[in-house]
Design an enzyme around this catalytic site. Structure first.
Site, PDB file in Angstrom:
ATOM      1  CB  CYS A  75      -0.931   0.008   1.208  1.00  0.00           C
ATOM      2  SG  CYS A  75      -1.934   1.508   1.315  1.00  0.00           S
ATOM      3  CB  CYS A 219      -4.913   3.696  -5.027  1.00  0.00           C
ATOM      4  SG  CYS A 219      -4.074   2.084  -5.094  1.00  0.00           S
TER       5      CYS A 219
END
Length: 276
Positions: A75, A219
């Site tokens: 992430c 993201c």
């Protein structure tokens, strides 16, 4: 027992961050699912766990759970928050940190202006590494969804991404097409689905349907994958500015075999305690 946590966000992509270096607990997927609920829990896109390293070449181990309880490899926005967190909590005095993840080792550089640069390592295009089912490696692939063929790129940034070019992200069918791409049988471990609108050679707009989380405000790995796909296909040149609903990221990539560098903010929201 009570666990201390910090709520953070990177461009609106929000996280619950747990220090399991100075605290000790066994976190299970059910805890992520319980705490991730925005109505009955704390609410977040991902739970980030800071652990002591399992090998001497790195400073920390970094684990990530989606709000649905699934554990994922990587992430990018979370990595920036991770770096800010370990410095703020004085778990390290280093401003350049090596961290092990399920997707490999990444390097985090906290800059004096508060921005964090993440060396994500080189992108991977080999279908088996993504994983993606294809007869051979290519820059783009036809993907059939509900009888319609879409031309996508498939890239791993330590986690799997598809990238689809659209004319306008504001009208892109992110909520209709995103989950269908996420669960497409050619992506055995599911996939994060990016929708990119190229503005010019150095600017693009992006929306991402994240695996296990749905559409998020930003993201980081999705921005990296989209920039890499756009550069590889000749649509854009490095450095690239990616505008997401939550804000802006800067991405640099010098080409195959070279690392992807992502720079952006990391913000602390509040501190709290939760009962395990």
């Amino acid at each position: 027992m009570l666990l201390r946590f910090t709520k953070m966000h990177g461009l609106g992509n929000d996280f619950m961050v747990l220090d399991l270096v100075s605290q000790h607990a066994h976190i299970q997927p059910k805890h992520a699912k319980q705490w991730g609920d925005r109505n009955t829990g704390i609410g977040f896109d991902q739970l980030l766990i800071v652990e002591a390293p399992s090998n001497p070449d790195v400073d920390f181990r970094y684990r990530i759970f989606n709000a649905d309880g699934s554990e994922v490899e990587q992430c990018g926005n979370g990595a920036r928050c991770f770096a800010r967190f370990v410095l703020d909590k004085r778990l390290t005095a280093k401003k350049r940190i090596r961290v092990e993840t399920k997707g490999g080792i990444i390097e985090l550089d906290v800059r004096n202006d508060g921005q964090v640069c993440v060396d994500m390592g080189p992108p991977r295009f080999v279908p088996a590494d993504i994983p993606f089912i294809a007869d051979e490696q290519a820059l783009s692939y036809p993907l059939e969804v509900d009888g319609q063929v879409h031309q996508i790129a498939a890239v791993s940034m330590g986690n799997p991404h598809s990238v689809l070019r659209v004319d306008d992200v504001r009208t892109a069918p992110v909520h209709e097409l995103g989950p269908k791409i996420e669960h497409h049988p050619r992506f055995p471990q599911r996939v994060n689905a990016g929708f990119i609108q190229v503005v010019d050679r150095h600017r693009a707009n992006l929306r991402v349907w994240e695996r296990g989380a749905g559409e998020t405000q930003a993201c980081g790995t999705g921005a990296c994958a989209a920039a890499v796909a756009a550069i590889a296909q000749g649509w854009m040149d490095s450095p690239v500015t990616i505008d997401l609903p939550g804000g802006r990221l800067s991405i640099e990539w010098a080409g195959p075999g070279k690392p992807v560098l992502m720079t952006g903010p990391a913000v602390r929201v509040f501190e709290g305690q939760v009962r395990l």
